[in-house]
Design a protein around this motif. Structure first.
Motif, PDB file in Angstrom:
ATOM      1  N   UNK B 110       0.828  -1.206   0.000  1.00 36.42           N
ATOM      2  CA  UNK B 110       0.000   0.000   0.000  1.00 36.42           C
ATOM      3  C   UNK B 110       0.863   1.257   0.000  1.00 36.42           C
ATOM      4  N   UNK B 111       1.784   1.326   0.944  1.00 38.62           N
ATOM      5  CA  UNK B 111       2.593   2.545   1.052  1.00 38.62           C
ATOM      6  C   UNK B 111       3.522   2.683  -0.153  1.00 38.62           C
ATOM      7  N   UNK B 112       4.173   1.583  -0.517  1.00 38.93           N
ATOM      8  CA  UNK B 112       5.098   1.632  -1.640  1.00 38.93           C
ATOM      9  C   UNK B 112       4.390   2.041  -2.929  1.00 38.93           C
ATOM     10  N   UNK B 113       3.224   1.443  -3.193  1.00 36.94           N
ATOM     11  CA  UNK B 113       2.517   1.770  -4.426  1.00 36.94           C
ATOM     12  C   UNK B 113       2.064   3.219  -4.432  1.00 36.94           C
ATOM     13  N   UNK B 114       1.584   3.666  -3.284  1.00 36.06           N
ATOM     14  CA  UNK B 114       1.115   5.038  -3.211  1.00 36.06           C
ATOM     15  C   UNK B 114       2.269   6.017  -3.472  1.00 36.06           C
ATOM     16  N   UNK B 115       3.390   5.778  -2.784  1.00 33.88           N
ATOM     17  CA  UNK B 115       4.548   6.659  -2.999  1.00 33.88           C
ATOM     18  C   UNK B 115       5.029   6.573  -4.438  1.00 33.88           C
ATOM     19  N   UNK B 116       5.029   5.355  -4.977  1.00 37.50           N
ATOM     20  CA  UNK B 116       5.470   5.183  -6.363  1.00 37.50           C
ATOM     21  C   UNK B 116       4.567   5.927  -7.323  1.00 37.50           C
ATOM     22  N   UNK B 117       3.254   5.867  -7.061  1.00 38.42           N
ATOM     23  CA  UNK B 117       2.305   6.579  -7.913  1.00 38.42           C
ATOM     24  C   UNK B 117       2.561   8.081  -7.850  1.00 38.42           C
ATOM     25  N   UNK B 168      10.463  -3.633   2.631  1.00 35.75           N
ATOM     26  CA  UNK B 168       9.910  -3.957   1.317  1.00 35.75           C
ATOM     27  C   UNK B 168       9.272  -2.781   0.597  1.00 35.75           C
ATOM     28  N   UNK B 169       9.096  -1.680   1.301  1.00 33.64           N
ATOM     29  CA  UNK B 169       8.512  -0.518   0.632  1.00 33.64           C
ATOM     30  C   UNK B 169       9.295  -0.119  -0.620  1.00 33.64           C
ATOM     31  N   UNK B 170      10.638  -0.053  -0.546  1.00 34.70           N
ATOM     32  CA  UNK B 170      11.372   0.362  -1.749  1.00 34.70           C
ATOM     33  C   UNK B 170      11.091  -0.507  -2.966  1.00 34.70           C
ATOM     34  N   UNK B 171      10.890  -1.806  -2.749  1.00 31.44           N
ATOM     35  CA  UNK B 171      10.644  -2.702  -3.891  1.00 31.44           C
ATOM     36  C   UNK B 171       9.341  -2.308  -4.595  1.00 31.44           C
ATOM     37  N   UNK B 172       8.276  -2.160  -3.800  1.00 36.28           N
ATOM     38  CA  UNK B 172       6.980  -1.827  -4.408  1.00 36.28           C
ATOM     39  C   UNK B 172       6.984  -0.408  -4.963  1.00 36.28           C
ATOM     40  N   UNK B 173       7.701   0.467  -4.277  1.00 32.90           N
ATOM     41  CA  UNK B 173       7.781   1.852  -4.747  1.00 32.90           C
ATOM     42  C   UNK B 173       8.412   1.881  -6.145  1.00 32.90           C
ATOM     43  N   UNK B 174       9.528   1.190  -6.288  1.00 35.28           N
ATOM     44  CA  UNK B 174      10.207   1.180  -7.576  1.00 35.28           C
ATOM     45  C   UNK B 174       9.342   0.557  -8.671  1.00 35.28           C
ATOM     46  N   UNK B 175       8.688  -0.559  -8.334  1.00 35.68           N
ATOM     47  CA  UNK B 175       7.844  -1.219  -9.342  1.00 35.68           C
ATOM     48  C   UNK B 175       6.758  -0.283  -9.823  1.00 35.68           C
ATOM     49  N   UNK B 176       6.062   0.330  -8.870  1.00 32.96           N
ATOM     50  CA  UNK B 176       4.961   1.205  -9.251  1.00 32.96           C
ATOM     51  C   UNK B 176       5.499   2.404 -10.013  1.00 32.96           C
ATOM     52  N   UNK B 177       6.591   2.965  -9.527  1.00 36.34           N
ATOM     53  CA  UNK B 177       7.107   4.170 -10.164  1.00 36.34           C
ATOM     54  C   UNK B 177       7.497   3.903 -11.610  1.00 36.34           C
TER      55      UNK B 177
END
Lengths: 337, 295, 692
Positions: B110-117, B168-177
């Protein structure tokens, strides 16, 4: 290219400094009390005060940070709260153990996984390919510490092929003193081949354990990227241009390595810390166990020293990885997000 | 002849595909035996996380005198040095391991995707700074970071969840970004804009759902990884503490005796981890192949 | 030279085997240019690879013979094959950017290609690479040799591949869609060069293309492929005038006026070679299929119509008559009046007026910028279609976005329906969006892949109308009907639909809020020829029903001529000429417009682009949009350049009301027809010796 490397290098020191400072601050912000560790929970106020002065925690945060950063310049991390010894000397003993373990483990994993991944990519749909792909998925999702125990049970307890998990050497053997603290080098330097072989036997199971879990992800990535190249238009066109098989192989290799470089870097950085599990199982006196035990002892200088080394290692790996990647794939030199 | 005079008909070979995720998962289930196995494992793990502690045949955290017994008809997986029934505890442990993994993954997704978006869609110096921070965090050996933070903040389940989520936030952040950076250039995003949609609606209504697939496919893999980290932390005494039934801690309790032949204490919880993480990895891999195929 | 006999390429799959190329025979005699035409997926590219002994994936050559220069290629050893591939037979592949090794510099790749077949030193190879890049017209070749493939545009990569293929002077050149990524003016140049080099050394050329203009102008003989088979083969004149196979006729009908399109079109998507029907592979799509003739059950043989004209159709004797070719239609060039022209365009007031529009894209980290639009002014009247023509980099797409304020212009005004778009607040602009819509080029990219088509058409309705949920649903079905699609499409996601259907969905979305103006940004350029014709008909139909105004952005002059009332020609960010469709196509005045029109390849072998027309072609370097010259932007490529052109910025000079030209020589009557004639003669004379 040189511009790219320069930009990347310029990032290195600020990042290292940032991690060092954040780590330093974190230790002092978290609700832990190194003093009670030393004098016990029931120590008198005087004892507490004198302990505080001995380890320098009586000074202001700014002063502490100042002397920490000053020490950083000469790689002096101070003395351990617990042992009173120089943290740098302690790290000097521990780091080689971990580096030997993961160094050899990675070399073996790459030597196995890259050719195998390349091979199965050309056999897609075949039985060998299917089995290997499932193996790669499996090995990449395993608790290495448990497999270490299983290997011990089978190869030490049942079969007796390898020595008891009691460190780098048998308890009766004494490691040579220097010059590098890398046991595989020092024993050779001193001509102590029996110790070299003994160390080899002691390291064998931990390395096998590590190699087993590492081959999984590397194999998976290598298979995929080789597959991408094999089915690419440029490879087909290279054949249609009458290029020699040697040239076609070179093209395949060069174009499929970039993702392997990335995964290897990521795994390497993780393994430096993750090695604590295997070190624990085999009682290897490595950096991970050092960091763990000193964390449990709230030994600030030791933890800070370990953090700085690990950050420097991680940042160096990422730096080398980025440069290698840029060498293999010219596209990133120009635009890099 | 105008278009509406003819009876509208579709061209041959065109396929009307229903919208939605379920239909595609069904297709995957039909075609891959490995995915079926993985999904069965995942479902069992999740069910045990809910009911595991209630189906225990013996008390989970009460020491008994039946210590160090090998597998028998009474204690199927034997007992450990405290006299705990290993079988009961292996089935009860998902309550800890799978829940931690699920919670940590959900938070980081949730947090990673939101930040990535946000960093990807509304670009600017703030987003750039976030990325530099993420770079720096990722270059640090994360397992050691986890050890330090969990030990220093108190070895509770809650802290383990928070630390694994942070890792794990960085992983999802990067993917979404990286998804967003390419999605924002896609024509359908501009088409939504030219219809008069607001930017925020476009970001959340069009870009987010399309960018989520890699993250969702990654989620099971991250859950498997989270189980490994949870168990690893407990194994070295830096995580969930005994006597709480947890696979890593259970392996640790048998680690000293396995070298003298008392294997069952460590082996059974280890098999449980091994299968569970493998199951999650297979499901994740299947989902990833699915979204790669659909382009 | 090349004789292919009964060649089949099979793909083994679980349970069955599919044939991508099935029993194909094809001859390419020495000194000739042969065309291979067919829909995508018909097996053309597989065939060309098979001629080189290669297949994609798990395919294999199952049967047949390939005789080349007296040798049976399929019996060769791998070493001997290598000498043929690249050395004797050169291939210009499709997808030029994907065909170059991404990790290797261009120069190295050309050198390695050359060294693979010639005993030469590296220095010689390097010199050859430089010479070849110059030959195919790449600017600044020394610098390009050091470039990596990702630094090249598609057109440039295509030229690099042509250079490589020519480097070892192959006896046979196979060019797979060699100009699909090139602009028209450059396409003509490249094809001329290829044909000339073939003629010069007596080698031969096999061109794979979907462009009938290329076939008519360059080929001697044509093969049509369908579902892996040769459907028809004929000399080029017979191909255009006496086609007998329904697939050939359908192909022709999409591009020329001799056939009534609806009567001969093929239904549906190309036949999938993985799932071939019984009988004639085409029977489900063919309007002439007949049980009595055996179309449904018996696979037709390749039959001689004449000794050099073969066809694979049971009803080949009846089909030409059933198709009803009209012989009395002149060449398309003569039938200049657009069939849909609505007489004089309405004149009452402008719906949209653009005044002095400027758009710069700053380059990060420097003061430089890319100049995409410069001083662009024009009006669009209600019910009118304005064409915007230009090559890649002309700024036409940016212009379309700026007009709708999807991009913020750097300067100038856009007034729509009496309101200055740049004085509107964000909220007002969103409201106004219902009146101005856009349809994009890429059918697959312009719809959200996750959402159902219906939901996407409903989106503008939700924003701009107060219809209830069920009314919106109702309206979506109505809109789908309007664009000729069944209701069921509303619940489907875009994946799985054909490009033509997707484009209809995009159009439905655009007309949903009842707009007044639609910007059509190359709406058909990603579609196969037949779907293109359908979409153009649909757009015309909708314009009549709904009273829409269009801005039609395109690089395809034939379409613009057919579809637009007035035309704007753009070159490097500027309008160089603006006028009515009749005026501009009959009497283009600006040297760039003339070159553009002259490079059009008519699909008529009897109206080949003559040598004189080549005199209009542009040569020399195209200036970079970052560093435009101070004078006329065309000065570096123009045959009629004067010193004044290089120093003096050009303005749009009115010639007659409604016809403006950005060229002082034209406006001051300095550039005479006599001078142009003289230039043509000179080129014709110099071209004659090697034109043979």
């Amino acid at each position: 290219m040189s511009g790219f490397v320069l930009r990347r290098l310029l990032l290195f020191l600020p990042q290292l400094l940032a991690i060092a400072i954040v780590g330093f601050a974190l230790l002092r912000l978290l609700p832990v009390d190194p003093v009670s560790r030393i004098v016990g929970s029931f120590g008198t106020d005087e004892a507490r005060q004198s302990a505080k002065e001995t380890i320098g925690l009586d000074r202001s945060f700014g002063e502490q940070l100042g002397s920490f950063l000053e020490g950083l310049l000469t790689l002096d991390f101070g003395e351990s709260f617990v042992s009173g010894d120089s943290v740098r000397a302690e790290l000097g003993d521990r780091i080689p153990v971990t580096l030997q373990l993961i160094g050899i483990g990675f070399v073996l994993a790459l030597v196995i996984a890259i050719p195998l991944g390349r091979y199965i990519a050309s056999k897609v749909g075949g039985r060998i390919e299917k089995v290997t792909t499932v193996y790669a998925l499996f090995a990449g999702a395993q608790p290495d510490f448990w497999w270490g125990l299983i290997f011990l049970f089978v190869f030490f307890f049942k079969l007796g092929w390898f020595p008891a998990p009691l460190g780098q050497l048998d308890p009766t053997q004494i490691a040579p003193d220097g010059p590098t603290r890398f046991i595989f080098i020092d024993t050779l330097v001193h001509g102590q081949f029996d110790l070299f072989v003994s160390a080899l036997k002691h390291y064998a199971l931990p390395i096998i354990t590590l190699t087993f879990v590492l081959t999984g992800p590397i194999l998976k990535i290598m298979r995929q990227s080789a597959l991408d190249v094999i089915s690419s238009d440029y490879l087909l066109y290279a054949k249609a241009s009458g290029f020699t098989p040697k040239r076609v192989r070179r093209m395949t290799a060069r174009n499929s390595f970039a993702p392997v470089v990335t995964i290897t870097g990521v795994l390497l950085v993780f393994a430096l810390g993750g090695a604590v599990l295997i070190e624990t199982v085999f009682a290897l006196p490595g950096l991970g166990r050092y960091a763990l035990s000193r964390t449990l002892d709230t030994d600030f200088p030791a933890i800070q020293g370990a953090i700085v080394f690990m950050a420097a290692f991680g940042l160096t790996v990422y730096l080398v990885m980025d440069i290698l990647y840029a060498l293999l794939d010219p596209r990133v030199r120009h635009s890099r997000d | 002849m105008s278009a509406t005079d003819t009876q509208p008909e579709l061209e041959f070979e065109e396929v009307l595909r229903p919208a939605g995720f379920g239909a595609r998962v069904k297709e995957l289930l039909r075609t891959s035996w490995l995915f079926r196995i993985g999904l069965v494992i995942v479902v069992i793990a999740v069910i045990l996380a809910i009911i595991g502690p209630y189906i225990a045949r013996f008390p989970l955290e009460t020491a008994t005198l039946d210590t160090n017994e090998g597998p028998s008809s009474k204690h199927w997986f034997g007992t450990d040095s405290n006299g705990f029934d290993i079988f009961s505890r292996v089935l009860a442990a998902p309550r800890i391991d799978v829940s931690i993994a699920l919670a940590a993954t959900a938070i980081s997704l949730a947090i990673g995707s939101l930040l990535g978006l946000l960093t990807g869609y509304f670009r600017g110096w703030a987003g750039e700074s976030v990325m530099r921070v993420v770079d720096t965090i990722q270059a640090f050996p994360l397992f050691v970071l986890a050890i330090i933070v969990v030990v220093m903040t108190g070895r509770s389940i809650q802290n383990v969840i928070i630390v694994i989520a942070l890792l794990n936030i960085p992983i999802f952040l990067r993917m979404m970004r990286s998804q967003v950076l390419s999605l924002r250039e896609r024509t359908f995003v501009e088409a939504a804009r030219s219809s008069g949609s607001r930017e925020l609606n476009i970001a959340f209504g069009h870009v987010l759902p399309n960018g989520l697939s890699p993250g969702l496919a990654q989620a099971p893999i991250t859950m498997g990884f989270a189980i490994l980290v949870t168990a690893g932390l407990s194994f070295i005494g830096a995580g969930v503490q005994p006597p709480t039934p947890e696979w890593g801690a259970m392996i640790a309790s048998g680690a000293d005796t396995i070298v003298i032949g008392e294997w069952w204490t460590s082996v059974f919880p280890g098999i449980a981890i091994s299968l569970t993480v493998f199951g999650f990895a297979v499901v994740g891999e299947g989902l990833r192949a699915m979204y790669l195929r659909q382009g | 030279m090349l004789f292919v006999r009964d060649l089949s390429v099979e793909y083994p799959e679980i349970g069955r085997t599919t044939y991508a190329v099935n029993d194909v025979s094809l001859d390419v005699p020495a000194g000739s240019v042969v065309g291979l035409v067919g829909e995508s997926g018909s097996g053309k590219s597989t065939l060309t690879l098979a001629i080189l002994g290669l297949t994609r994936g798990r395919g294999r050559i199952a049967a047949g013979n390939i005789e080349f220069d007296g040798e049976n290629l399929l019996e060769l050893s791998e070493d001997a094959w290598r000498e043929i591939r690249g050395g004797q037979i050169g291939l210009v592949p499709q997808n030029p950017r994907g065909a170059l090794d991404p990790a290797e510099r261009i120069g190295m790749q050309i050198e390695e290609y050359y060294l693979a077949h010639r005993d030469a030193t590296t220095a010689e190879a390097n010199a050859r690479a430089l010479e070849l890049l110059t030959l195919v017209g790449i600017n600044d070749p020394e610098r390009r040799l050091r470039a990596f493939p990702h630094e090249l545009s598609g057109g440039m990569a295509q030229r690099v591949l042509i250079a490589m293929a020519l480097s070892c002077s192959p006896k046979l050149l196979i060019a797979d869609e060699p100009t699909s990524g090139l602009d028209v003016t450059i396409q003509a140049e490249v094809l001329d060069d290829m044909r000339r080099s073939v003629e010069a050394v007596g080698s031969s050329l096999l061109v794979i293309t979907q462009d009938l203009g290329i076939v008519a102008n360059y080929c001697d003989r044509v093969y049509i492929m369908h579902a892996g088979e040769i459907a028809e083969e004929a000399p080029v004149e017979r191909f255009f005038e006496n086609a007998t196979h329904p697939a050939t006729i359908a192909l022709l009908a999409a591009q020329d006026q001799h056939y009534e399109h609806e009567r001969v079109r093929l239904r549906g998507l190309p036949v999938n070679t993985r799932n071939l029907p019984s009988g004639c592979y085409l029977h489900r799509r063919c309007q002439f299929a007949d049980h009595a003739a055996g179309c449904h059950d018996v696979r037709p043989p390749l039959t001689d119509v004449l000794p050099d004209h073969r066809v694979r159709c049971h009803r080949f004797r009846e089909v030409p008559e059933l198709a009803g070719r009209r012989a009395d239609v002149g060449t398309p060039a003569e039938s200049a009046a657009p069939p849909h022209a609505r007489g004089a365009a309405p004149t009452n007031g402008a719906l949209l007026s653009v005044e002095g529009l400027v758009k710069h894209f700053p380059i990060p980290g420097s003061d430089a910028y890319v100049q995409a639009c410069q001083d662009v002014s024009f009006d669009v009247k209600p019910g009118e279609t304005l064409g915007v023509v230009g090559e890649s980099g002309s700024g036409k797409t940016t212009l379309g976005r700026c007009v709708l304020r999807l991009l913020e212009p750097t300067g100038g005004r856009v007034v729509f329906d009496g309101r200055d778009l740049h004085e509107l607040s964000k909220g007002e602009l969103r409201q106004l969006r219902k009146d101005m819509q856009i349809v994009y080029q890429e059918p697959f990219d312009s719809l959200n892949p996750l959402l159902s088509v219906g939901r996407q058409i409903r989106e503008p309705l939700k924003l701009h109308s107060d219809l209830s949920r069920s009314e919106r649903r109702e309206r979506v079905h109505e809109l789908l009907g309007l664009v000729g699609l069944p209701k069921a499409v509303a619940d489907a996601v875009p994946q799985g639909l054909s490009p033509g259907t997707l484009q209809r969905c995009s159009i439905a979305r655009a007309i949903a809020p009842n707009p007044k103006l639609i910007v059509l940004d190359e709406p058909t350029s990603a579609l196969p020829p037949e779907a293109e014709a359908d979409i153009i008909r649909l757009l015309n139909d909708l314009q009549e029903r709904l009273g829409l105004s269009y801005i039609f952005i395109s690089h395809d002059l034939a379409l613009v001529r057919e579809f637009c009332n007035r035309v704007v020609v753009m070159y490097l960010s500027q309008i160089v000429e603006i006028g009515t469709q009749e005026e501009l196509f009959a009497r283009p005045r600006h040297p760039y417009s003339r070159a553009l029109l002259a490079s059009v390849l008519e699909p008529n072998p009897r109206a080949k682009r003559d040598v004189g027309a080549r005199a209009e072609r542009l040569e020399g370097e195209i200036p970079s949009p970052i560093d435009l010259p101070s004078g006329c932007y065309l000065a570096s490529r123009c045959h009629f350049v004067r010193d004044r052109c290089r120093s003096e910025p050009q303005e749009l000079y009115p010639l007659v009301p409604g016809h403006d030209v950005r060229c002082w020589r034209v406006s001051e009557n300095d550039l005479t027809e006599a001078e142009i004639e003289e230039s043509r003669r000179r080129v014709a004379a110099s071209a004659n010796p090697d034109a043979g």
